[in-house]
Design an enzyme around this catalytic site. Structure first.
Site, mmCIF file in Angstrom:
data_model
loop_
_atom_site.group_PDB
_atom_site.id
_atom_site.type_symbol
_atom_site.label_atom_id
_atom_site.label_comp_id
_atom_site.label_asym_id
_atom_site.label_seq_id
_atom_site.Cartn_x
_atom_site.Cartn_y
_atom_site.Cartn_z
ATOM 1 N N GLN A 61 0.830 -1.210 0.000
ATOM 2 C CA GLN A 61 0.000 0.000 0.000
ATOM 3 C C GLN A 61 0.864 1.260 0.000
ATOM 4 O OE1 GLN A 61 -3.040 0.080 -0.802
ATOM 5 N NE2 GLN A 61 -3.211 -2.141 -0.773
ATOM 6 N N SER A 62 1.884 1.259 -0.837
ATOM 7 C CA SER A 62 2.753 2.425 -0.921
ATOM 8 C C SER A 62 2.228 3.410 -1.967
ATOM 9 C CB SER A 62 4.162 1.963 -1.297
ATOM 10 O OG SER A 62 4.887 3.029 -1.869
ATOM 11 N N GLY A 63 1.895 4.600 -1.508
ATOM 12 C CA GLY A 63 1.468 5.652 -2.430
ATOM 13 C C GLY A 63 2.621 6.058 -3.335
ATOM 14 N N TYR A 86 -0.694 -0.248 -9.045
ATOM 15 C CA TYR A 86 0.607 -0.706 -9.577
ATOM 16 C C TYR A 86 0.332 -1.639 -10.741
ATOM 17 C CZ TYR A 86 2.158 -0.421 -4.535
ATOM 18 O OH TYR A 86 2.396 -0.097 -3.247
#
Ligand code: PLP
Length: 372
Positions: A94-96, A134
């Site tokens: 969940q990396s922006g 992604y």
């Protein structure tokens, strides 16, 4: 804004008060909607006299939003200058940051490669929240088991070599969270934007969420150089403060600020990580629901939710660490993390505001008065 300005390269102009620093970037690619708004945030239950304001860096864009897009403007200019055709970075599912990198790559013509930390099997990856994006960018994903922070950093670097060797083309490596010395200037520029919005007269303290440190360091350095009028506080959602201070002192050296220690210009607040990085307790989920249902502001479970909870917790329990009572919270984005399915745990709880649901009433009990 003129037509066609987006995705174009521009010379980077450093604020005059920062022009003695080293490693100043030469260019940036316009990827964000600046300046972002700043307004009062009517959070309920604050201690007597405390006023909170919010800097809406969640509104830097839609798919390209949050704090990362500010720094990626600078790093992608560097990737273009180096003639790279591939870009690699890494982060959790969940990396922006990885989301923004994936999508920017596609608009600028790079092939995106993402090292996803803490997911071992494809079946565990899913397609929720940021991960969906992604995947929709067609990024090449590399799953890596959970390891310590240093190891993840090394992995992204190793992948840069692997990709260059495999494709026989240049790969540009963006470290975790995009935190490089050049990236720090993105937040020195953010500080300049805040000065234009009255920062020095209107506020006593800034609070921001910290993960890899570039955002907080940029703000703290700018505050120091311009006369250190405010307290700058960063709520950690991952690393212990010793690790963060050490990394930031390395960056201060590269900025040519050897006489300054990050410990002296930035107050890192611990105690709000919960179980660990990338997970959320029910307390955080309930808190962000209370905030959305009383103020209309959306926080996320892994970054800004913990950051804001930490700000309120310290104002309540540790008020002496703040310089005053006019606090500016930097909303760093993270919106897509909300769509990771985590909220399912609390959404249907009996008395929750999220569960105020009625079926369409029978005509005889209709709340709408029939005209006679
Ligand atoms: C990355 C991130 C942060 C922290 O920024 P750092 O510069 O890594 O400290 C805070 N909030 C959100 C939503 C982020 O994605």
């Amino acid at each position: 804004m003129m037509d066609g300005e987006f995705y174009k390269l521009f010379p980077y102009k450093v604020p005059v008060w920062a022009n003695h620093l080293q490693s100043i970037p030469s260019h940036f690619v316009k990827l964000s909607n600046l300046n972002t708004p700043l307004h009062r945030w009517n959070l309920a239950g604050l201690p007597e006299g405390v006023e909170i304001f919010i800097k809406r860096d969640d509104l830097t864009g839609t798919e390209l939003s949050g704090n990362k897009v500010r720094l990626l403007q600078i790093l992608f200019a560097e990737a273009l200058a180096e003639g790279a055709t591939h870009v690699v970075t890494g982060g959790g599912p969940q990396s922006g940051h990885c989301r923004a990198v994936s999508l920017i790559c596609r608009s600028l013509g790079f092939k995106p490669h993402i090292v996803i930390d803490g997911v071992e099997k494809k079946a565990d990856l899913g397609s929720m929240g940021n991960t969906l994006l992604y995947r929709m960018a067609g990024s090449k994903l590399y799953l890596a088991p959970q390891e310590n922070y240093e190891c993840i950093k090394r992995r992204v670097k190793k992948m840069e070599q692997f990709i260059s060797d495999t494709y026989k083309e240049k790969c540009y490596c963006i470290p975790l969270g995009g935190t490089t010395v050049k990236a720090v200037f993105a937040f020195i520029s953010l500080f300049e934007e805040l000065l234009q919005q009255g920062l020095h007269d209107r506020f006593d303290d800034i609070v921001v969420t910290i993960s890899t440190g570039g955002t907080s360091l940029g703000l703290a350095v700018a505050n120091f150089i311009t006369g250190s009028k405010l307290g700058v506080h960063a709520v950690t959602i991952g690393q212990p403060k010793e690790v963060l201070y050490k990394d930031m002192n390395g960056l201060l050296h590269k900025l040519g600020l050897d006489s300054v220690k990050s410990e002296d210009i930035l107050d890192i607040i611990e105690g709000y990580i919960g179980e660990r990085f990338g997970t959320a307790t029910d307390e955080v989920l309930n808190f962000i629901t209370r905030v959305s249902s009383t103020t209309g502001i959306l926080l996320d479970p892994y970054f800004t939710g913990k950051g804001a909870l930490g700000m309120i917790g310290e104002l309540e329990n540790n008020p002496s660490r703040f310089k005053g009572k006019r606090i500016l919270f930097i909303h760093t984005g993270g919106i897509f993390g909300l769509f990771n399915g985590e909220m399912d745990r609390i959404i249907d709880k009996e008395e929750a505001v999220t569960n105020d649901i009625t079926s369409w009433p029978d005509e005889s009990v209709s709340p709408v008065k029939k005209r006679t």
